[in-house]
Design a protein around this motif. Sequence first.
Motif, PDB file in Angstrom:
ATOM      1  N   LEU A   1       2.182  -7.960   0.113  1.00 11.72           N
ATOM      2  CA  LEU A   1       3.052  -7.625  -1.006  1.00 11.72           C
ATOM      3  C   LEU A   1       4.075  -6.583  -0.573  1.00 11.72           C
ATOM      4  CD1 LEU A   1       0.536  -7.274  -3.987  1.00 11.72           C
ATOM      5  CD2 LEU A   1       1.878  -9.279  -3.335  1.00 11.72           C
ATOM      6  N   PRO A   2       5.267  -6.632  -1.152  1.00 12.45           N
ATOM      7  CA  PRO A   2       6.250  -5.592  -0.844  1.00 12.45           C
ATOM      8  C   PRO A   2       5.858  -4.272  -1.503  1.00 12.45           C
ATOM      9  CG  PRO A   2       7.040  -6.978  -2.627  1.00 12.45           C
ATOM     10  CD  PRO A   2       5.750  -7.601  -2.147  1.00 12.45           C
ATOM     11  N   ALA A   3       6.461  -3.196  -1.039  1.00 15.06           N
ATOM     12  CA  ALA A   3       6.242  -1.899  -1.674  1.00 15.06           C
ATOM     13  C   ALA A   3       6.949  -1.880  -3.022  1.00 15.06           C
ATOM     14  CB  ALA A   3       6.778  -0.781  -0.781  1.00 15.06           C
ATOM     15  N   ALA A   4       6.287  -1.335  -4.035  1.00 10.02           N
ATOM     16  CA  ALA A   4       6.887  -1.176  -5.355  1.00 10.02           C
ATOM     17  C   ALA A   4       7.306   0.273  -5.536  1.00 10.02           C
ATOM     18  CB  ALA A   4       5.900  -1.591  -6.445  1.00 10.02           C
ATOM     19  N   SER A   5       8.289   0.495  -6.389  1.00  8.80           N
ATOM     20  CA  SER A   5       8.876   1.815  -6.564  1.00  8.80           C
ATOM     21  C   SER A   5       7.874   2.812  -7.147  1.00  8.80           C
ATOM     22  CB  SER A   5      10.088   1.711  -7.492  1.00  8.80           C
ATOM     23  OG  SER A   5      10.690   2.969  -7.694  1.00  8.80           O
ATOM     24  N   LEU A   6       7.698   3.942  -6.466  1.00  7.16           N
ATOM     25  CA  LEU A   6       6.827   5.015  -6.948  1.00  7.16           C
ATOM     26  C   LEU A   6       7.644   6.038  -7.738  1.00  7.16           C
ATOM     27  CD1 LEU A   6       4.552   5.689  -3.840  1.00  7.16           C
ATOM     28  CD2 LEU A   6       3.745   5.071  -6.130  1.00  7.16           C
ATOM     29  N   PRO A   7       7.089   6.613  -8.820  1.00 12.73           N
ATOM     30  CA  PRO A   7       5.749   6.338  -9.339  1.00 12.73           C
ATOM     31  C   PRO A   7       5.690   5.299 -10.453  1.00 12.73           C
ATOM     32  CG  PRO A   7       6.631   8.261 -10.426  1.00 12.73           C
ATOM     33  CD  PRO A   7       7.692   7.797  -9.462  1.00 12.73           C
ATOM     34  N   TRP A   8       6.869   4.895 -11.016  1.00 14.84           N
ATOM     35  CA  TRP A   8       6.846   4.123 -12.258  1.00 14.84           C
ATOM     36  C   TRP A   8       6.809   2.619 -12.049  1.00 14.84           C
ATOM     37  CZ3 TRP A   8       5.111   7.717 -14.768  1.00 14.84           C
ATOM     38  CH2 TRP A   8       5.664   8.991 -14.794  1.00 14.84           C
ATOM     39  N   GLY A   9       6.976   2.157 -10.805  1.00 13.57           N
ATOM     40  CA  GLY A   9       6.827   0.741 -10.523  1.00 13.57           C
ATOM     41  C   GLY A   9       8.128  -0.036 -10.569  1.00 13.57           C
ATOM     42  N   SER A  10       7.998  -1.349 -10.406  1.00 10.04           N
ATOM     43  CA  SER A  10       9.130  -2.269 -10.383  1.00 10.04           C
ATOM     44  C   SER A  10       8.923  -3.355 -11.434  1.00 10.04           C
ATOM     45  CB  SER A  10       9.266  -2.911  -8.998  1.00 10.04           C
ATOM     46  OG  SER A  10       9.394  -1.911  -7.987  1.00 10.04           O
ATOM     47  N   GLN A  11      10.040  -3.934 -11.892  1.00  6.55           N
ATOM     48  CA  GLN A  11       9.947  -4.972 -12.917  1.00  6.55           C
ATOM     49  C   GLN A  11       9.015  -6.101 -12.495  1.00  6.55           C
ATOM     50  OE1 GLN A  11      13.659  -6.467 -14.543  1.00  6.55           O
ATOM     51  NE2 GLN A  11      14.690  -4.565 -13.980  1.00  6.55           N
ATOM     52  N   ALA A  12       9.108  -6.488 -11.240  1.00  3.45           N
ATOM     53  CA  ALA A  12       8.311  -7.592 -10.715  1.00  3.45           C
ATOM     54  C   ALA A  12       8.214  -7.451  -9.209  1.00  3.45           C
ATOM     55  CB  ALA A  12       8.955  -8.936 -11.088  1.00  3.45           C
ATOM     56  N   ALA A  13       7.289  -8.202  -8.602  1.00  2.00           N
ATOM     57  CA  ALA A  13       7.134  -8.199  -7.147  1.00  2.00           C
ATOM     58  C   ALA A  13       6.748  -9.609  -6.699  1.00  2.00           C
ATOM     59  CB  ALA A  13       6.078  -7.191  -6.703  1.00  2.00           C
ATOM     60  N   THR A  14       7.283 -10.014  -5.551  1.00  2.00           N
ATOM     61  CA  THR A  14       6.968 -11.328  -4.997  1.00  2.00           C
ATOM     62  C   THR A  14       6.494 -11.175  -3.563  1.00  2.00           C
ATOM     63  OG1 THR A  14       8.669 -12.376  -6.368  1.00  2.00           O
ATOM     64  CG2 THR A  14       7.817 -13.647  -4.516  1.00  2.00           C
ATOM     65  N   GLY A  15       5.287 -11.661  -3.295  1.00  2.00           N
ATOM     66  CA  GLY A  15       4.731 -11.620  -1.955  1.00  2.00           C
ATOM     67  C   GLY A  15       4.219 -12.982  -1.555  1.00  2.00           C
ATOM     68  N   VAL A  16       3.293 -13.023  -0.616  1.00  2.00           N
ATOM     69  CA  VAL A  16       2.731 -14.297  -0.157  1.00  2.00           C
ATOM     70  C   VAL A  16       1.228 -14.176   0.037  1.00  2.00           C
ATOM     71  CG1 VAL A  16       4.830 -15.189   0.962  1.00  2.00           C
ATOM     72  CG2 VAL A  16       3.259 -13.724   2.254  1.00  2.00           C
ATOM     73  N   LEU A  17       0.564 -15.296  -0.178  1.00  2.00           N
ATOM     74  CA  LEU A  17      -0.847 -15.458   0.158  1.00  2.00           C
ATOM     75  C   LEU A  17      -0.909 -16.452   1.302  1.00  2.00           C
ATOM     76  CD1 LEU A  17      -3.880 -15.009  -0.477  1.00  2.00           C
ATOM     77  CD2 LEU A  17      -3.708 -16.923  -2.095  1.00  2.00           C
ATOM     78  N   ILE A  18      -1.546 -16.043   2.391  1.00  2.00           N
ATOM     79  CA  ILE A  18      -1.601 -16.852   3.616  1.00  2.00           C
ATOM     80  C   ILE A  18      -3.049 -17.218   3.878  1.00  2.00           C
ATOM     81  CG2 ILE A  18      -0.943 -16.949   6.050  1.00  2.00           C
ATOM     82  CD1 ILE A  18       0.819 -14.435   5.473  1.00  2.00           C
ATOM     83  N   PHE A  19      -3.295 -18.477   4.206  1.00  3.16           N
ATOM     84  CA  PHE A  19      -4.656 -18.943   4.478  1.00  3.16           C
ATOM     85  C   PHE A  19      -4.915 -18.999   5.972  1.00  3.16           C
ATOM     86  CE2 PHE A  19      -3.519 -21.040   0.380  1.00  3.16           C
ATOM     87  CZ  PHE A  19      -4.300 -20.227  -0.414  1.00  3.16           C
ATOM     88  N   GLY A  20      -6.130 -18.565   6.347  1.00  2.03           N
ATOM     89  CA  GLY A  20      -6.495 -18.449   7.751  1.00  2.03           C
ATOM     90  C   GLY A  20      -6.116 -17.078   8.281  1.00  2.03           C
ATOM     91  N   ILE A  21      -6.923 -16.578   9.205  1.00  2.00           N
ATOM     92  CA  ILE A  21      -6.654 -15.286   9.834  1.00  2.00           C
ATOM     93  C   ILE A  21      -6.702 -15.444  11.346  1.00  2.00           C
ATOM     94  CG2 ILE A  21      -7.435 -12.896  10.118  1.00  2.00           C
ATOM     95  CD1 ILE A  21      -8.647 -13.010   7.354  1.00  2.00           C
ATOM     96  N   ASN A  22      -5.588 -15.130  11.991  1.00  2.00           N
ATOM     97  CA  ASN A  22      -5.463 -15.200  13.465  1.00  2.00           C
ATOM     98  C   ASN A  22      -5.764 -16.584  14.018  1.00  2.00           C
ATOM     99  OD1 ASN A  22      -4.771 -12.490  13.507  1.00  2.00           O
ATOM    100  ND2 ASN A  22      -6.809 -11.780  14.091  1.00  2.00           N
ATOM    101  N   THR A  23      -5.387 -17.618  13.277  1.00  2.18           N
ATOM    102  CA  THR A  23      -5.593 -18.995  13.749  1.00  2.18           C
ATOM    103  C   THR A  23      -4.280 -19.741  13.953  1.00  2.18           C
ATOM    104  OG1 THR A  23      -5.776 -19.837  11.480  1.00  2.18           O
ATOM    105  CG2 THR A  23      -7.824 -19.172  12.582  1.00  2.18           C
TER     106      THR A  23
END
Length: 419
Positions: free
Chosen positions: A258-280
């Motif tokens: 996930l990206p960093a959100a604005s401290l301390p009050w936050g951000s309207q929204a955030a977009t990240g990624v979910l990745i399947f598998g680790i080191n494969t």
Amino acid sequence: MRHLALGAALTVAALLAGCGGGGGGSAPSDPPATRNPPVSLANPPSGRNVVPVSILQLASTGSNTANTPYVTVTVCNSSGGCVSIPDVLVDTGSAGLRLFASSALNSLNLPAVTTGTGGELAACAQFASGYTWGSMRSAMVQIGGLSTGWAIPIEVIGDTSIPQTAPQACQNQGQDFSKSLRSVVNGILGISNFQYDCGVACTYPPSAYATQNTPSPGVYYDCNGGTCTETSASYAQQGINPIAAFPASYNNGSILTLPAASLPWGSQAATGVLIFGINTASNNQLPAGAQVFALDRYGNLPIAVNGSSGTGFIDSGSNGYYTALNLPACTQSSGFYCPSPAANVALQLSSGAASSSTSITIANADTMFQTGNAALPALGGTAAITGQVDLGLPFFYGRTIGTGIQQAPNSNDYGFVAF
């Protein structure tokens, strides 16, 4: 079997529309509360094992939410009929897919998981202060470009094929989240370090616990003739982490970025990624220098807060930092902290040779909620599970965190978290 933390946190999230340990050091002063722009990853990876994760306010629900990470999950029947379910919560603190019954899902006529008596298997999923109640049905599950290799058991919450009122033993777990969560999510995607939602504890019949004068898990029930009786469930019948049923190259865990959100009050929204598998594969490598923290049989690891030793877990399904702290309580938002100015809290995570010292910020929750921001990196509240430290979704902002799945249900390897 660990009681899941997600329920207590999500219930609070569903109530936000109605809201207008040790201590920590304080920042010099709080900036004015603002509704900050959405944030997203600069160069997100792509591939069939990568799906977008969104933290935002859902206009369709009428409820304000906080730190609720959503993905879309597709379920299919044996005839090739499929339904895509949006706004399913990503929960690294539980195992198994749980979806709310709907006309679209019902149209698939997913087969029931049956018991030895010919009845339907039902599940009482237990959270920190409540439960969900639903039937177990078999479905192929697709997320992004990956699909389970076989039809896996999933829980359908609110399925009318079983009694709508849970057995008393299930009700004793606390609040019924089957209704309260529906305004926030369409389901829960449990992708913890465990393969199964109950494991070996549920493979024994309740009578085995009775002879030992030990409480049985109370997770699975045989519903037959309008009556539901606690029963055992084999691994093949239990809810399973869908990732464990993915193709071999992608079935050892997941990475949430996930990206960093604005401290301390936050951000309207955030977009990240979910990745399947680790080191494969080239797109699911852990960051250079990432520490790998082995987990214990409950999915926990040692976490010290402001120098006080304890245990806890990292859980995307909890919408805040939940632990006992000497911080002012909110006047409007029950269960949350409202320090002013914001407090800095020191954390020390360790497991074996892995160790990490960091700090988190906890700010005034009443003020955060008034902004309408959905991505709140400084949201914190009282302990959801007594004596434990719950590092919820705020801990994920600005980090890449891997969750490794235990490689055998009865092994002493209980998986890991890495960041």
